[in-house]
Motif scaffolding. Structure first.
Motif, PDB file in Angstrom:
ATOM      1  N   SER A   5      41.465  17.606  89.449  1.00 24.86           N
ATOM      2  CA  SER A   5      42.271  18.108  88.336  1.00 24.86           C
ATOM      3  C   SER A   5      42.475  19.621  88.450  1.00 24.86           C
ATOM      4  N   LYS A   6      41.413  20.347  88.837  1.00 25.43           N
ATOM      5  CA  LYS A   6      41.515  21.803  89.010  1.00 25.43           C
ATOM      6  C   LYS A   6      42.490  22.157  90.132  1.00 25.43           C
ATOM      7  N   LYS A   7      42.463  21.347  91.212  1.00 22.50           N
ATOM      8  CA  LYS A   7      43.370  21.594  92.334  1.00 22.50           C
ATOM      9  C   LYS A   7      44.829  21.419  91.895  1.00 22.50           C
ATOM     10  N   ARG A  67      55.477  17.107  95.053  1.00 23.19           N
ATOM     11  CA  ARG A  67      54.148  16.566  94.735  1.00 23.19           C
ATOM     12  C   ARG A  67      54.288  15.591  93.573  1.00 23.19           C
ATOM     13  N   GLU A  68      53.616  14.482  93.682  1.00 25.38           N
ATOM     14  CA  GLU A  68      53.561  13.525  92.573  1.00 25.38           C
ATOM     15  C   GLU A  68      52.097  13.111  92.434  1.00 25.38           C
ATOM     16  N   ARG A  69      51.413  13.644  91.430  1.00 21.31           N
ATOM     17  CA  ARG A  69      49.960  13.496  91.317  1.00 21.31           C
ATOM     18  C   ARG A  69      49.559  12.693  90.087  1.00 21.31           C
ATOM     19  N   ALA A  70      48.672  11.756  90.296  1.00 22.58           N
ATOM     20  CA  ALA A  70      48.072  11.047  89.166  1.00 22.58           C
ATOM     21  C   ALA A  70      47.064  11.974  88.509  1.00 22.58           C
ATOM     22  N   VAL A  71      47.179  12.151  87.197  1.00 20.48           N
ATOM     23  CA  VAL A  71      46.287  13.081  86.495  1.00 20.48           C
ATOM     24  C   VAL A  71      45.432  12.387  85.435  1.00 20.48           C
ATOM     25  N   GLY A  72      45.660  11.100  85.233  1.00 20.45           N
ATOM     26  CA  GLY A  72      44.834  10.402  84.246  1.00 20.45           C
ATOM     27  C   GLY A  72      45.130   8.919  84.203  1.00 20.45           C
ATOM     28  N   LEU A  79      49.529  13.198  75.948  1.00 27.53           N
ATOM     29  CA  LEU A  79      49.265  14.612  75.649  1.00 27.53           C
ATOM     30  C   LEU A  79      47.799  14.954  75.903  1.00 27.53           C
ATOM     31  N   GLU A  80      46.915  14.027  75.567  1.00 30.47           N
ATOM     32  CA  GLU A  80      45.471  14.238  75.775  1.00 30.47           C
ATOM     33  C   GLU A  80      45.152  14.388  77.256  1.00 30.47           C
ATOM     34  N   VAL A  81      45.802  13.562  78.097  1.00 34.41           N
ATOM     35  CA  VAL A  81      45.578  13.633  79.544  1.00 34.41           C
ATOM     36  C   VAL A  81      46.108  14.943  80.124  1.00 34.41           C
ATOM     37  N   LEU A  82      47.250  15.413  79.597  1.00 33.95           N
ATOM     38  CA  LEU A  82      47.903  16.615  80.139  1.00 33.95           C
ATOM     39  C   LEU A  82      47.253  17.910  79.673  1.00 33.95           C
ATOM     40  N   GLU A  83      46.532  17.880  78.577  1.00 34.28           N
ATOM     41  CA  GLU A  83      45.981  19.102  77.970  1.00 34.28           C
ATOM     42  C   GLU A  83      45.171  19.964  78.945  1.00 34.28           C
ATOM     43  N   PRO A  84      44.251  19.386  79.771  1.00 36.87           N
ATOM     44  CA  PRO A  84      43.459  20.230  80.676  1.00 36.87           C
ATOM     45  C   PRO A  84      44.290  20.994  81.708  1.00 36.87           C
ATOM     46  N   LEU A  85      45.527  20.538  81.964  1.00 38.26           N
ATOM     47  CA  LEU A  85      46.364  21.200  82.967  1.00 38.26           C
ATOM     48  C   LEU A  85      46.989  22.492  82.443  1.00 38.26           C
ATOM     49  N   GLN A  86      46.920  22.703  81.125  1.00 38.01           N
ATOM     50  CA  GLN A  86      47.435  23.931  80.488  1.00 38.01           C
ATOM     51  C   GLN A  86      48.890  24.212  80.907  1.00 38.01           C
ATOM     52  N   LEU A 129      58.973  11.177  70.561  1.00 37.47           N
ATOM     53  CA  LEU A 129      57.796  11.910  70.087  1.00 37.47           C
ATOM     54  C   LEU A 129      57.423  13.042  71.042  1.00 37.47           C
ATOM     55  N   LEU A 130      57.550  12.793  72.343  1.00 38.47           N
ATOM     56  CA  LEU A 130      57.193  13.824  73.322  1.00 38.47           C
ATOM     57  C   LEU A 130      58.207  14.966  73.348  1.00 38.47           C
ATOM     58  N   GLU A 131      59.432  14.674  72.962  1.00 36.67           N
ATOM     59  CA  GLU A 131      60.439  15.738  72.935  1.00 36.67           C
ATOM     60  C   GLU A 131      60.091  16.830  71.924  1.00 36.67           C
ATOM     61  N   LYS A 132      59.273  16.496  70.938  1.00 40.35           N
ATOM     62  CA  LYS A 132      58.845  17.501  69.964  1.00 40.35           C
ATOM     63  C   LYS A 132      57.950  18.555  70.634  1.00 40.35           C
ATOM     64  N   THR A 133      57.202  18.120  71.662  1.00 44.19           N
ATOM     65  CA  THR A 133      56.332  19.040  72.405  1.00 44.19           C
ATOM     66  C   THR A 133      57.059  19.650  73.590  1.00 44.19           C
ATOM     67  N   PHE A 134      57.914  18.850  74.244  1.00 43.30           N
ATOM     68  CA  PHE A 134      58.634  19.302  75.435  1.00 43.30           C
ATOM     69  C   PHE A 134      60.139  19.289  75.113  1.00 43.30           C
TER      70      PHE A 134
END
Length: 308
Positions: free
Chosen positions: A51-53, A94-99, A116-123, A150-155
């Motif tokens: 995830s850090k990478k 790049r196409e990476r699985a993050v969660g 959103l919970e899965v994406l949060e650590p990626l900042q 719903l996601l359009e409200k964040t993005f």
């Protein structure tokens, strides 16, 4: 003899990495660090490093635009959501699985919150999200309260693109519904993979094709288009083996004999053989469209036009 995937993978690693083997051998017998808790800790650490990478690549350059991909499915009585991030790093896609997480609420809000919970650590910067892609189910694609809304409200700048592979799968699956033909294909799969029949099926394969590796029948499903192609191709390739296997079991008695005789009659009909060859040719022409690597939108358009 099989102690589980974790132990067996470690055994393989030890064969190729002397340092891992040495460290493992040096550990005291009562502290091998191989308990279920230790295994989970190692897996969590590996996931954290990965995830850090990914986060580092997303933040390596300013204004790295990205897209969000998500898919959900039921498995083992749990509803699971897989989340991926698509972006460009050093000129390469790049196409990476993050969660990959479970959720108790398969509502649009439940799925959106999990993404959103899965994406949060990626900042990630929400302003840099250019799109998201999900399948066409109402819970995700709904224009009033779907996940994409719903996601359009964040993005705010993201454009929702319904998964084109999923759409193509639905079109091809619907167009290929020759019920009796694919029913027979799946009945053959069920028969050849039966406990006592499978061994005989493999033995006959070895006798008829001694210099070739043994092949297994493939089940056709509506949700995965490529399975239809594979199932038809496998029956065509193993047609002589299937005929002989059915013939031998049809000489028996009872209910099994009736089933074998019925299947034997089906697959020897001219209509079945015609459809077997015709679908094989059709699938050979269309397989590239569902299995093609990542290509540009214009190339995709040309591929689909060529296929039509």
């Amino acid at each position: 003899m099989n102690r589980g995937n974790f132990f067996e993978l470690f055994k393989v690693l030890c064969q190729y990495d002397p340092e891992i083997k040495q460290r493992l051998d040096e550990l005291p017998a009562n502290a091998k660090m191989m308990s279920p808790d230790s295994q989970n800790d190692l897996l969590e650490t590996a996931a954290s490093l990965q995830s850090k990478k990914i986060r580092a690549e997303l933040h390596a350059q300013a204004d790295t635009y990205y897209a969000i991909l998500a898919e959900y499915k039921g498995h083992s009585k749990k509803e699971l959501i897989a989340v991926c991030v698509r972006y460009i790093f050093n000129g390469n896609l790049r196409e990476r699985a993050v969660g990959f997480v479970a959720t108790d609420h398969m509502t649009s809000s439940g799925i959106a919150n999990k993404i959103l919970e899965v994406l949060e650590p990626l900042q990630l910067d929400p302003e840099l999200c250019v799109g998201f892609s999900f399948d066409g189910a109402a819970v995700t694609s709904g224009g009033r309260a779907g996940v994409q809304v719903l996601l359009e409200k964040t993005f705010p700048h993201a454009v929702y693109v319904r998964c084109h592979s999923h759409r193509l799968n639905l079109v091809l699956s619907t167009a290929s519904k020759v019920a009796t033909f694919f029913d027979v294909i799946n009945l053959l799969h069920h028969f050849m993979t039966g406990a006592n029949r499978h061994a005989q099926f493999l033995q006959i394969q070895k006798e008829l094709h001694p210099n070739k590796p043994c092949l297994e029948p493939v089940r056709s499903t509506d949700i995965r288009w490529s399975s239809k192609s594979e199932s038809v191709s496998r029956v065509l390739t193993l047609y002589d083996v299937i005929l002989k296997t059915l013939s031998e079991f049809a000489e028996g008695s009872g209910q099994t004999k009736i089933e074998e005789e019925s299947l034997l009659q089906h697959i020897q009909r001219k209509r079945f053989i015609f459809l077997l060859v015709a679908f094989s040719k059709l699938f050979n022409a269309s397989d590239f469209a569902t299995k093609a690597p990542s290509v540009s939108v214009t190339d995709c358009v040309h591929m689909i036009e060529g296929l039509k």
